[in-house]
Design a protein around this motif. Structure first.
Motif, PDB file in Angstrom:
ATOM      1  N   THR A  11       0.826  -1.336  -0.128  1.00  0.00           N
ATOM      2  CA  THR A  11       0.236   0.156   0.155  1.00  0.00           C
ATOM      3  C   THR A  11       0.770   1.236   0.114  1.00  0.00           C
ATOM      4  O   THR A  11       0.520   2.225  -0.611  1.00  0.00           O
ATOM      5  N   GLY A  12       2.019   1.207   0.826  1.00  0.00           N
ATOM      6  CA  GLY A  12       2.981   2.238   0.330  1.00  0.00           C
ATOM      7  C   GLY A  12       3.644   2.796  -0.746  1.00  0.00           C
ATOM      8  O   GLY A  12       3.219   3.861  -1.116  1.00  0.00           O
ATOM      9  N   ALA A  13       3.870   1.541  -1.385  1.00  0.00           N
ATOM     10  CA  ALA A  13       4.264   1.813  -2.843  1.00  0.00           C
ATOM     11  C   ALA A  13       3.006   2.444  -3.616  1.00  0.00           C
ATOM     12  O   ALA A  13       3.278   3.262  -4.625  1.00  0.00           O
ATOM     13  N   VAL A  14       1.858   1.838  -3.558  1.00  0.00           N
ATOM     14  CA  VAL A  14       0.454   2.156  -4.413  1.00  0.00           C
ATOM     15  C   VAL A  14       0.509   3.736  -3.917  1.00  0.00           C
ATOM     16  O   VAL A  14       0.269   4.507  -4.709  1.00  0.00           O
ATOM     17  N   GLY A  15       0.463   4.120  -2.682  1.00  0.00           N
ATOM     18  CA  GLY A  15       0.460   5.468  -2.252  1.00  0.00           C
ATOM     19  C   GLY A  15       1.320   6.229  -2.848  1.00  0.00           C
ATOM     20  O   GLY A  15       1.328   7.689  -3.168  1.00  0.00           O
ATOM     21  N   PHE A  16       2.719   5.817  -3.162  1.00  0.00           N
ATOM     22  CA  PHE A  16       3.585   6.728  -3.726  1.00  0.00           C
ATOM     23  C   PHE A  16       3.449   7.169  -5.095  1.00  0.00           C
ATOM     24  O   PHE A  16       3.429   8.223  -5.303  1.00  0.00           O
ATOM     25  N   VAL A  17       2.826   5.963  -5.978  1.00  0.00           N
ATOM     26  CA  VAL A  17       2.462   6.290  -7.472  1.00  0.00           C
ATOM     27  C   VAL A  17       1.340   7.118  -7.283  1.00  0.00           C
ATOM     28  O   VAL A  17       1.346   7.898  -8.181  1.00  0.00           O
ATOM     29  N   PHE A  18       0.279   6.923  -6.618  1.00  0.00           N
ATOM     30  CA  PHE A  18      -0.809   7.861  -6.517  1.00  0.00           C
ATOM     31  C   PHE A  18      -0.350   9.480  -6.197  1.00  0.00           C
ATOM     32  O   PHE A  18      -0.975  10.132  -6.733  1.00  0.00           O
ATOM     33  N   GLY A  19       0.347   9.421  -5.187  1.00  0.00           N
ATOM     34  CA  GLY A  19       0.947  10.726  -4.901  1.00  0.00           C
ATOM     35  C   GLY A  19       1.556  11.410  -5.952  1.00  0.00           C
ATOM     36  O   GLY A  19       1.335  12.684  -5.961  1.00  0.00           O
ATOM     37  N   TYR A  20       2.372  10.492  -6.646  1.00  0.00           N
ATOM     38  CA  TYR A  20       3.150  11.226  -7.725  1.00  0.00           C
ATOM     39  C   TYR A  20       2.234  11.706  -8.738  1.00  0.00           C
ATOM     40  O   TYR A  20       2.392  12.850  -9.425  1.00  0.00           O
ATOM     41  N   LEU A  21       1.223  10.762  -9.226  1.00  0.00           N
ATOM     42  CA  LEU A  21       0.186  11.347 -10.282  1.00  0.00           C
ATOM     43  C   LEU A  21      -0.699  12.448  -9.788  1.00  0.00           C
ATOM     44  O   LEU A  21      -0.914  13.225 -10.619  1.00  0.00           O
ATOM     45  N   PHE A  22      -0.904  12.489  -8.543  1.00  0.00           N
ATOM     46  CA  PHE A  22      -1.559  13.541  -8.038  1.00  0.00           C
ATOM     47  C   PHE A  22      -0.812  14.808  -8.245  1.00  0.00           C
ATOM     48  O   PHE A  22      -1.394  15.789  -8.789  1.00  0.00           O
ATOM     49  N   LEU A  23       0.360  14.768  -7.771  1.00  0.00           N
ATOM     50  CA  LEU A  23       1.080  16.256  -7.836  1.00  0.00           C
ATOM     51  C   LEU A  23       1.492  16.549  -9.472  1.00  0.00           C
ATOM     52  O   LEU A  23       1.552  17.480  -9.520  1.00  0.00           O
TER      53      LEU A  23
END
Length: 232
Positions: free
Chosen positions: A190-202
């Motif tokens: 979930t941390g890795a998925v959160g990183f990807v989602f965070g980068y896409l959001f930013l």
């Protein structure tokens, strides 16, 4: 200053509660049943989200600062590139979700990848629970992305000036910790998925694409452990 303190306290409280729940999740499901746990999770997630939405308006936080926009800035070519990429991902995941729904063979092939102890306990086992899981998935996708991508990243940026990658990494790490009830492997995934989602959001400045991606990932997990109908 007050804005920063209030958001920090609420986010810290959320993480503490999630870490505390990590010890209780299995026993809660055993004693209350999946349906009741789903219901309580939906209520608490929306309650916290609505509180944060109210605070965003109270503190006059610009909507685009927490991702509340529909399309990228027309002059930002990088944002549009990532937006198109996000749309392709959404389309691919949606097609995959439909395949999972309609193919017992595909569900059987995926099942070994959803064999964590907490997944076996938490994921639906009946058609009725699978229907309730859809509400859980939509709730998690919308509320968690607003909290962990929109508000959390905005709050982190109030303290320090970090690159998009660093903000996405911090958001992903805290997102992983909030899923401590899934164990070490669950925290990492979930941390890795959160990183990807965070980068896409930013990169796009938009929350709704990562919300949709999050919803689809959770929906895909829903039918995996549902009992298959016996052939007569």
């Amino acid at each position: 200053m007050l804005e920063r303190i209030v958001f920090t306290v609420i986010l810290a409280y959320l993480l503490i509660i999630q870490l505390f729940n990590a010890r209780l999740m299995k026993s809660m499901i055993t004693s209350l049943g999946r349906g009741r746990v789903y219901e309580e999770a939906i209520k608490s997630a929306w309650g916290l989200t609505l509180l944060l939405v109210a605070l965003v308006f109270l503190f006059n936080v610009p909507g685009d600062a927490v991702g509340l926009a529909f399309m990228p800035d027309v002059t930002d070519a990088r944002a549009w590139n990532y937006f198109v990429f996000s749309c392709v991902l959404m389309g691919g995941l949606f097609v995959f979700y439909l395949s999972v729904l309609t193919s017992a063979r595909l569900r059987a092939r995926l099942r070994p990848h959803y064999e964590l102890e907490i997944e076996k306990v938490l994921l639906p086992r009946t058609k009725e629970e699978a229907q309730a899981w859809k509400a859980v998935s939509v709730t998690a996708g919308i509320t968690e992305e607003f909290i962990f991508r929109g508000v959390l990243i905005y709050t982190l940026a109030l303290y320090v000036d970090l690159s998009d990658g660093s903000l996405a990494l911090a958001s992903g790490a805290l997102f992983g910790l909030a899923h401590a009830y899934q164990g070490v492997r669950g925290v990492i995934v979930t941390g890795a998925v959160g990183f990807v989602f965070g980068y896409l959001f930013l990169a796009t400045g938009l929350l709704w694409p990562v919300m949709v991606l999050h919803v689809l990932l959770d929906l895909i997990a829903g039918p995996i452990h549902v009992a298959e109908p016996k052939n007569s």
